[in-house]
Design a protein around this motif. Structure first.
Motif, short mmCIF file in Angstrom:
data_model
loop_
_atom_site.label_atom_id
_atom_site.label_comp_id
_atom_site.label_asym_id
_atom_site.label_seq_id
_atom_site.Cartn_x
_atom_site.Cartn_y
_atom_site.Cartn_z
N GLY A 166 0.82 -1.21 0.00
CA GLY A 166 0.00 0.00 0.00
C GLY A 166 0.85 1.25 0.00
N SER A 167 1.36 1.62 -1.16
CA SER A 167 2.16 2.83 -1.28
C SER A 167 1.29 4.06 -1.10
N ASP A 168 1.81 5.23 -1.40
CA ASP A 168 1.18 6.53 -1.11
C ASP A 168 -0.31 6.54 -1.46
N PHE A 169 -1.14 6.99 -0.51
CA PHE A 169 -2.58 7.01 -0.75
C PHE A 169 -3.27 7.87 0.30
N LYS A 170 -4.52 8.19 0.01
CA LYS A 170 -5.48 8.68 1.01
C LYS A 170 -6.85 8.26 0.51
N PHE A 171 -7.86 8.35 1.35
CA PHE A 171 -9.23 8.06 0.91
C PHE A 171 -9.93 9.39 0.66
N ASP A 172 -9.93 9.81 -0.59
CA ASP A 172 -10.57 11.05 -1.01
C ASP A 172 -11.93 10.69 -1.60
N TRP A 173 -13.00 11.06 -0.89
CA TRP A 173 -14.33 10.67 -1.34
C TRP A 173 -14.90 11.63 -2.38
N THR A 174 -14.26 12.77 -2.58
CA THR A 174 -14.71 13.72 -3.62
C THR A 174 -13.52 14.13 -4.48
N PRO A 175 -12.82 13.19 -5.09
CA PRO A 175 -11.62 13.53 -5.88
C PRO A 175 -11.96 14.36 -7.10
N VAL A 176 -11.02 15.22 -7.47
CA VAL A 176 -11.22 16.07 -8.65
C VAL A 176 -11.42 15.21 -9.90
N SER A 177 -10.74 14.08 -9.96
CA SER A 177 -10.86 13.19 -11.12
C SER A 177 -12.20 12.47 -11.15
N GLY A 178 -12.89 12.42 -10.00
CA GLY A 178 -14.16 11.70 -9.92
C GLY A 178 -14.01 10.22 -9.64
N ARG A 179 -12.78 9.73 -9.54
CA ARG A 179 -12.54 8.29 -9.36
C ARG A 179 -12.07 8.02 -7.94
N GLN A 180 -12.93 7.39 -7.13
CA GLN A 180 -12.59 7.08 -5.76
C GLN A 180 -11.73 5.82 -5.67
N SER A 181 -11.15 5.61 -4.48
CA SER A 181 -10.42 4.38 -4.23
C SER A 181 -11.37 3.18 -4.32
N GLU A 182 -10.85 2.07 -4.79
CA GLU A 182 -11.67 0.87 -4.97
C GLU A 182 -11.78 0.12 -3.63
N VAL A 183 -12.54 0.73 -2.72
CA VAL A 183 -12.66 0.19 -1.38
C VAL A 183 -13.29 -1.20 -1.41
N GLY A 184 -14.30 -1.37 -2.25
CA GLY A 184 -14.97 -2.67 -2.34
C GLY A 184 -14.03 -3.77 -2.78
N LYS A 185 -13.21 -3.49 -3.77
CA LYS A 185 -12.27 -4.50 -4.26
C LYS A 185 -11.22 -4.80 -3.20
N ILE A 186 -10.74 -3.76 -2.51
CA ILE A 186 -9.74 -3.98 -1.47
C ILE A 186 -10.30 -4.91 -0.39
N ALA A 187 -11.54 -4.66 0.02
CA ALA A 187 -12.15 -5.51 1.04
C ALA A 187 -12.36 -6.93 0.53
N GLN A 188 -12.84 -7.04 -0.71
CA GLN A 188 -13.11 -8.36 -1.29
C GLN A 188 -11.83 -9.19 -1.42
N MET A 189 -10.78 -8.57 -1.95
CA MET A 189 -9.53 -9.28 -2.10
C MET A 189 -8.93 -9.65 -0.74
N SER A 190 -9.11 -8.76 0.23
CA SER A 190 -8.53 -9.01 1.55
C SER A 190 -9.22 -10.16 2.28
N ASN A 191 -10.47 -10.44 1.90
CA ASN A 191 -11.18 -11.55 2.52
C ASN A 191 -10.50 -12.89 2.26
N GLN A 192 -9.65 -12.93 1.24
CA GLN A 192 -8.90 -14.15 0.95
C GLN A 192 -7.72 -14.32 1.90
#
Length: 450
Positions: A166-192
Motif C-alpha cells: 500500500g504505497s502513497d494514498f489517502k481516501f478522497d471521497w470527492t476527488p477532482v478526477s471523480g474516481r474514488q479508491s476501490e474500497v470494495g475491491k480492497i475488502a473483497q480481495m482481503s477476505n482471501q
C-alpha cells in the motif's frame, strides 16, 4: 550468499527497501524469493548540500545490477518522481531487457522521463482488471486516490503468503478526477487473507482524515481575488488535479495562463492529450504573448516548487528569465508539501521572492493552500480495517512516523510484535505459511549522488 554473517534461507520471501526504511523518498522495494526478484518502484530523492541547492540521489543499484537475470519485472505504483525517476539510471546500467509495468498515466510520465535520458523502453499498461504472473509472484491491482492520477496498490501473492503493498494514498471521497479508491475491491480481495500489510505512514502523526483535493479550488479563489499583479502557482509538476483547479480559477477571473517550465509544459500537454486535464477555452497563452497583457490579467503555472536549481521559478527569482520578472504586487502560491531535503532551499527562495516585493503564500502561513496526498490516522486505520492483516510494515515515512503508525495499530487492538519497525538496512522475512519477522541487515551502500 551471506547476509552480515548469516546464511540466506532461500525458502523465505525477503523484502528489502533499497532506499532504506525510515526514508520518505528513493522508493524502491524488492521482493525476493529463491532466484526471483520483483522490483516495486524505482525513485529518486534529494540530498541537501547547501541552503540554496539540493542534489538528486538514487538508491545503490549494485546488488540489482549483479542479479539482473533474476528480475522478473518492475511494477510502478504511481508516477511521482520519488517512485519512478530513478528508472533511467537503473536501465542505463543493465544489459537485460526487463519487463516494466505501470498504469496509463504513470507510463506516460515514465516514457517522457526515459526520453529525456535518450532511452526507449516499452511500458506495459495495467489497470484494475489486470492480473500479472511474474515468476512466483502473482499480482492484482486496486486503484487508490493520491495527489496524482492512476495510483495503485498491489496484492502480491507469493509461495510464502500474501502481501498488500500500500504505497502513497489517502481516501478522497470527492476527488477532482471523480474516481474514488476501490474500497470494495480492497475488502473483497482481503477476505482471501493478507499476511503482511505494507502501508504508507507519512501522515501518521496527523489525526482525522486528510482533506479532499477539491477544497484547494476555494483556496486558490481566495488567493487570486485580491492579487493586483501577476499570479503564480507552483506545485509538483505531476499534480494534474492541482493544475486543473488553478486553471479553473484563473479562467473565472478572466486571466490568461502561461505554462512555465519544461516539466509543467510537458505534464499539462500529456494530461490534455490523454484526457486527464481539460483546458478552459482560450485561457492558455505562450509566454511570448504575455507582454501584451497587464500584470493583473496574467497567471503563471510554474515549475520549481521544491526550489530545484535551474527550474523556471528559480530563474525568475534570480532575475535570469528574459520575459518574466517578479514585481511588487505579484503573488506566488506554493501549493505543495516540502520534499525532505528541500526545505531550506524553498525557504531561501521564499526569502528572495519576498525581497523582490512579492506576496508569498506557503504552508507555514496558509495551511489550506495544499492538501496532502497521504492519508492521516483515520485513512490509515480504514485501510488496516479493510485489510485485516496478520502483520504490518509502515513505509514511506521517517522512523518517528513509523512509530506513530505502530501506536495507531496498537490502539486498534494489534499487539506490538505484529508491527515491524526495521532499522534502515534491515530486511523483512516471510516464512512459508505467512509468519513475518525482522531479518538481518542487508549491505546496501549509501545512495549515490547524480
Amino acid at each position: 550468499m551471506m547476509i552480515f554473517g548469516r546464511k540466506e534461507n532461500k525458502s523465505n520471501l525477503r523484502i528489502i527497501s533499497f532506499g532504506g526504511f525510515g526514508n520518505v523518498t528513493q522508493n524502491l522495494f524488492v521482493y525476493e524469493y529463491q532466484n526471483n526478484i520483483l522490483m516495486v518502484d524505482c525513485g529518486v530523492g534529494f540530498m541537501e548540500r547547501t541552503h540554496q541547492k539540493t542534489e538528486l540521489v538514487t538508491p545503490d543499484f549494485e546488488y540489482l545490477i549483479r542479479n539482473q537475470d533474476k528480475i522478473r519485472g518492475i511494477v510502478f505504483t504511481h508516477g511521482h518522481e520519488d517512485h519512478m525517476a530513478g528508472l533511467p539510471f537503473f536501465l542505463s546500467k543493465i544489459k537485460r531487457d526487463i519487463p516494466i509495468y505501470a498504469s496509463r498515466w504513470s507510463a506516460a510520465l515514465i516514457e517522457e522521463k526515459l526520453e529525456e535520458n535518450h532511452l526507449t523502453k516499452k511500458i506495459n499498461i495495467f489497470d484494475s482488471k489486470t492480473k500479472l504472473n511474474l515468476g512466483p509472484f502473482s499480482i492484482d491491482f486496486a486503484s487508490v486516490t493520491h495527489s496524482i492520477p492512476d495510483a495503485y496498490h498491489l496484492f502480491i501473492k507469493t509461495p510464502c503468503g500474501t502481501v498488500y503493498h500500500g504505497s502513497d494514498f489517502k481516501f478522497d471521497w470527492t476527488p477532482v478526477s471523480g474516481r474514488q479508491s476501490e474500497v470494495g475491491k480492497i475488502a473483497q480481495m482481503s477476505n482471501q487473507g493478507v499476511d503482511l500489510l505494507v502501508s504508507d505512514c507519512l501522515r501518521s502523526e496527523k489525526a482525522g482524515y486528510t482533506l479532499s483535493e477539491r477544497m484547494i479550488e476555494e483556496s486558490f479563489e481566495r488567493e487570486i481575488k485580491d492579487c493586483k499583479g501577476k499570479f503564480f502557482v507552483t506545485t509538483m509538476s505531476s499534480n494534474v488535479s492541482r493544475w486543473q483547479q488553478a486553471l479553473n480559477v484563473i479562467a473565472e477571473h478572466r486571466r490568461k495562463a502561461v505554462l512555465m517550465g519544461f516539466s509543467v509544459d510537458k505534464t499539462v500537454n500529456i494530461a490534455v492529450r490523454l484526457g486527464y486535464l481539460k483546458l478552459p477555452p482560450g485561457v492558455v497563452i505562450p509566454v511570448k504573448k504575455a507582454r501584451y497583457y497587464q500584470p493583473h490579467q496574467l497567471a503563471f503555472l510554474i515549475s520549481g516548487a521544491q526550489a530545484q536549481l535551474g527550474s523556471a521559478l528559480d530563474r525568475v527569482v534570480h532575475n535570469e528569465h528574459h520575459q518574466v520578472k517578479i514585481r511588487p504586487g505579484d503573488k506566488v502560491v506554493f501549493s505543495t508539501d516540502y520534499i525532505p531535503g528541500s526545505e531550506q532551499a524553498i525557504h531561501h527562495m521564499i526569502d528572495r521572492l519576498s525581497r523582490l516585493g512579492a506576496d508569498v503564500s506557503y504552508s507555514e502561513i496558509s495551511d489550506d493552500i495544499h492538501v496532502s496526498g497521504h492519508g492521516a490516522q483515520q485513512d490509515l486505520a480504514l485501510l488496516i480495517s479493510l485489510i485485516q492483516p496478520k502483520w504490518m510494515l509502515p513505509i514511506g515515512g521517517a522512523f518517528r512516523q513509523m512509530k506513530q503508525y505502530a501506536l495507531l495499530a496498537q490502539r486498534m487492538g494489534y499487539e506490538e510484535k505484529q508491527i515491524l519497525l526495521p532499522e534502515k538496512t534491515q530486511t523483512i522475512e516471510m516464512l512459508p505459511g505467512g509468519q513475518v519477522r525482522l531479518g538481518p541487515k542487508f549491505d546496501i551502500h549509501s545512495p549515490s549522488a547524480m
